[in-house]
Design an enzyme around this catalytic site. Structure first.
Site, PDB file in Angstrom:
ATOM      1  N   GLU A  61      -3.233  -1.836 -17.070  1.00  0.00           N
ATOM      2  CA  GLU A  61      -4.490  -1.287 -16.785  1.00  0.00           C
ATOM      3  C   GLU A  61      -5.589  -0.635 -17.755  1.00  0.00           C
ATOM      4  O   GLU A  61      -6.196  -1.087 -17.206  1.00  0.00           O
ATOM      5  CB  GLU A  61      -4.099  -0.232 -15.574  1.00  0.00           C
ATOM      6  CG  GLU A  61      -3.444  -0.479 -14.607  1.00  0.00           C
ATOM      7  CD  GLU A  61      -1.877   0.049 -15.549  1.00  0.00           C
ATOM      8  OE1 GLU A  61      -0.994  -0.070 -13.849  1.00  0.00           O
ATOM      9  OE2 GLU A  61      -1.508  -0.065 -16.475  1.00  0.00           O
ATOM     10  N   PHE A 123       5.930  11.455  -6.371  1.00  0.00           N
ATOM     11  CA  PHE A 123       6.345  10.460  -7.470  1.00  0.00           C
ATOM     12  C   PHE A 123       4.899   8.638  -7.079  1.00  0.00           C
ATOM     13  O   PHE A 123       4.363   8.716  -7.101  1.00  0.00           O
ATOM     14  CB  PHE A 123       7.282   8.565  -6.706  1.00  0.00           C
ATOM     15  CG  PHE A 123       7.747   7.807  -7.497  1.00  0.00           C
ATOM     16  CD1 PHE A 123       8.459   7.656  -8.466  1.00  0.00           C
ATOM     17  CD2 PHE A 123       6.983   6.614  -6.783  1.00  0.00           C
ATOM     18  CE1 PHE A 123       8.654   6.428  -9.159  1.00  0.00           C
ATOM     19  CE2 PHE A 123       7.730   5.509  -7.869  1.00  0.00           C
ATOM     20  CZ  PHE A 123       7.721   5.088  -8.402  1.00  0.00           C
ATOM     21  N   GLN A 124       5.153   9.162  -8.602  1.00  0.00           N
ATOM     22  CA  GLN A 124       3.715   8.181  -9.487  1.00  0.00           C
ATOM     23  C   GLN A 124       2.880   9.660  -9.022  1.00  0.00           C
ATOM     24  O   GLN A 124       1.135   8.810  -8.831  1.00  0.00           O
ATOM     25  CB  GLN A 124       3.496   7.185  -8.866  1.00  0.00           C
ATOM     26  CG  GLN A 124       4.540   6.151 -10.093  1.00  0.00           C
ATOM     27  CD  GLN A 124       4.663   4.783  -9.854  1.00  0.00           C
ATOM     28  OE1 GLN A 124       3.471   4.009  -8.263  1.00  0.00           O
ATOM     29  NE2 GLN A 124       4.949   3.987 -10.487  1.00  0.00           N
ATOM     30  N   LYS A 173      -2.852   7.855  -0.063  1.00  0.00           N
ATOM     31  CA  LYS A 173      -2.442   6.221   0.910  1.00  0.00           C
ATOM     32  C   LYS A 173      -2.659   6.448   1.977  1.00  0.00           C
ATOM     33  O   LYS A 173      -2.961   5.505   3.098  1.00  0.00           O
ATOM     34  CB  LYS A 173      -0.781   6.232   0.591  1.00  0.00           C
ATOM     35  CG  LYS A 173      -0.240   4.886   0.939  1.00  0.00           C
ATOM     36  CD  LYS A 173       0.900   4.142   0.226  1.00  0.00           C
ATOM     37  CE  LYS A 173       1.749   2.901   0.780  1.00  0.00           C
ATOM     38  NZ  LYS A 173       2.838   2.784  -0.011  1.00  0.00           N
ATOM     39  N   MET A 492     -10.031  -1.538 -41.562  1.00  0.00           N
ATOM     40  CA  MET A 492     -10.433  -0.180 -42.317  1.00  0.00           C
ATOM     41  C   MET A 492      -9.680   1.243 -42.607  1.00  0.00           C
ATOM     42  O   MET A 492     -10.219   2.065 -43.190  1.00  0.00           O
ATOM     43  CB  MET A 492     -11.798  -0.015 -40.874  1.00  0.00           C
ATOM     44  CG  MET A 492     -12.952   0.975 -40.973  1.00  0.00           C
ATOM     45  SD  MET A 492     -14.366   0.249 -42.341  1.00  0.00           S
ATOM     46  CE  MET A 492     -14.879  -1.444 -41.189  1.00  0.00           C
TER      47      MET A 492
END
Length: 598
Positions: A61, A123-124, A173, A492
């Site tokens: 993502e 969940f999630q 949802k 760097m």
């Protein structure tokens, strides 16, 4: 869409998921970047039947957000992201913060657990609104499908107007399954009165023009705001520079707004900027800052920043004016609009900067230029990183080329040695400095410009942060070129460890790098490797000719430092140049720098 079709669409009953897809189409979206999961499957199901939207399946993502940033920055259109709840949303946070810091318009749609499960540690489940509140321009949790059309259209307005930025829409949802009446962009009534000011105050613009006309050592300091304001702003900047005869410099984000081939161009400003731009900034008497925010990498030590200058600051974001540096005249407005008014006032009043003073100023600047601050010691047997960028530029400058970068030494060398004539050709992570930005950004750029040459200039450490997005390029046939300056270090980090930490190279050496050529081939792409200067041009030309995704492993000298450099705590006229640094000098530099904060 005809007027009849628009009215019909506005009167259609749709599910929340269908509303999302319809709204994206109505907003003119053509491409979105995402990764499916349980909490967004209704939206993905609705996408399945919509041929006008092309979805790009990323591998992580974070890659989706950076790809959307690349798409947005190379087109001027908002980037769109679709990810699931929980880890889908949290993985996107880095790119969201990156977009906020660099003023990139994104609309990020996240799934959420059903409304009755919010707060139950389902969940999630994650508090996406709480997590993203400090790193978005605005965010929404949609609790009622009736609000969804308004929120979707409102999000695009907020993301793209004023100072652009990311907006998150978190959709449970059950809201995606619920039915409601869809409304188009012209039908919804916004719940707020967000109308950012774009027109600058006429009195202040006139005052600014008069101040510039009296200058003897003027400088135009430009930033990403000029590019965000569209092509007219860049054109007007060029016109104003021509009218005044003033030199022009820019931030890292502003490269391309003013043509690098113009004699008035001084190069990038700041910590690794050009010798002439930093000295001119220190000695100027009138500074006109247009669409930049006086960040620390540009200003250095604040009490020594342009100490004798009167300062004019033009910015779309009122909160930026006076935030870091006190200004004499602050003008809130769109860079293009304010520049248009400034040009008009200048012409109407017949202003001109004193020719003699301007000639003396340019004579001083030319003396700084003659110092050749970007000079480096060449090597006939080993590829210097600066030389690699120079050759890449010479072999691609006459093509339709877009450049993205990762973050580190290679990013600074790219800014120094790759020159831009147009805006929207340079995509890099400025404010957040996000390693791993460039590869997925190149995916987004190539999606927007399928026939163009898109090159990500990377480092061997940085590019591995999001290397999996090379698989995305393979899947969608995107012939991006990943040009890696491979010095086997976090370059760097190593440079600062040398300067600030007594040459204790703690965990900055990559001693288990992949074979990048074989890695490219394993993904299904093409790999090249160059190890000597003599073979570099030929290999670059081969890379360009290949119409498939490429990883180019350019083996460069391992301990090259990026100069010029303003050590933390120093003023702009106290730069360290490469040809000034001997072993003894480095020891002194290390000792002095070690006493200061980075």
């Amino acid at each position: 869409m005809t007027a009849h079709q628009t009215i019909e669409a506005q009167q259609t009953t749709l599910s929340g998921a269908e509303m999302v897809v319809r709204a994206l189409v109505d907003q003119g979206v053509e491409v979105l970047f995402g990764y499916p999961g349980g909490a967004v499957l209704p939206i993905y199901d609705a996408l399945f039947a919509e041929p006008r939207l092309q979805h790009v399946l990323v591998r992580h993502e974070q890659g989706a957000t950076h790809a959307a940033e690349g798409y947005a920055r190379s087109t001027g259109k908002p980037g769109v992201v679709l990810v699931t709840s929980g880890p889908g949303a949290t993985n996107a946070v880095t790119g969201i913060v990156d977009a906020l810091m660099d003023s990139i318009p994104l609309v990020v749609i996240t799934g959420q657990v059903a409304t009755h499960l919010i707060g139950t540690d389902a969940f999630q489940e994650a508090d996406t609104i709480g997590i993203t509140r400090p790193c978005t321009k605005h965010n929404y949790l949609v609790k009622d499908v009736a609000d969804l059309p308004r929120i979707l259209h409102e999000a695009f307005h907020i993301a793209t107007s004023g100072r652009p930025g990311p907006v998150v829409i978190d959709i449970p949802k059950d809201v995606q399954f619920s039915k409601g009446l869809y409304q188009g962009p012209d039908q919804v009534r916004h719940a707020h009165n967000y109308q950012p000011r774009t027109k600058g105050d006429a009195g202040k613009i006139a005052e600014a023009a008069a101040m510039i006309a009296k200058a003897r050592r003027p400088i135009l300091y430009t930033g990403g705001g000029v590019i965000n304001a569209g092509p007219d702003a860049s054109r007007l900047l060029r016109e104003f520079a021509e009218l005044t005869g003033a030199p022009v410099t820019s931030t890292l984000m502003g490269l391309g707004a003013f043509p690098a081939s113009d004699p008035k161009w001084l190069g990038m400003l700041g910590m690794h900027g050009s010798y002439e731009s930093n000295n001119a900034m220190h000695d100027c008497d009138v500074m006109v800052c247009i669409g930049a925010r006086f960040d620390d990498r540009v200003t250095g030590r604040l009490d020594a920043f342009a100490p004798g200058a009167r300062k004019i600051h033009i910015d779309i974001d009122a909160s930026s004016i006076g935030k870091n540096v006190r200004t004499d005249i602050g003008i809130v407005g769109d860079a293009g609009s304010v520049l248009a008014d400034l040009v008009a006032v200048w012409k109407q009043r017949g202003y001109a900067i004193d020719k003699g003073a301007l000639a003396d100023w340019w004579q001083e600047i030319d003396a700084w230029r003659a110092r050749k601050g970007f000079a480096y010691r060449p090597d006939s047997k080993l590829i210097k990183p600066q030389y690699a960028i120079q050759r890449l530029y010479e072999l691609t400058k006459d093509r339709d080329t877009y450049i993205t970068t990762e973050v580190g030494q290679h990013q600074m060398w790219a800014a120094q040695f790759y020159h831009f004539e147009e805006p929207n050709r340079w995509m890099t992570s400025g404010g957040l400095g996000t390693m791993g930005y460039g590869l997925p950004a190149a995916v987004g750029v190539q999606m927007a410009h399928p026939d163009s040459l898109v090159i990500d200039i990377g480092g061997d450490a940085s590019v591995q942060m999001t290397m999996q997005e090379f698989s995305t390029a393979i899947q969608y046939g995107l012939p991006i070129k990943i040009f890696i300056l491979n010095n086997e270090w976090m370059g760097m980090v190593r440079q600062w460890q040398q300067l600030l930490h007594g040459e204790r190279y703690s965990h900055s050496y990559s001693d288990s790098l992949p074979d990048f050529v074989k890695l490219a081939e394993a993904y299904g792409g093409v790999g090249f490797r160059a190890e000597t200067p003599d073979e570099l041009d030929g290999k670059i030309e081969e890379m360009i000719a290949v119409k498939r995704p490429v990883i180019f492993d350019c083996r460069v000298t391992k301990q090259e430092n990026c100069f010029p450099m303003i050590v933390s705590g120093k003023a702009h006229n106290e730069m360290t140049l490469a040809d000034e640094v001997t072993e003894a000098d480095m020891g002194s530099l290390v000792s002095e720098a070690g006493k200061r904060l980075v």
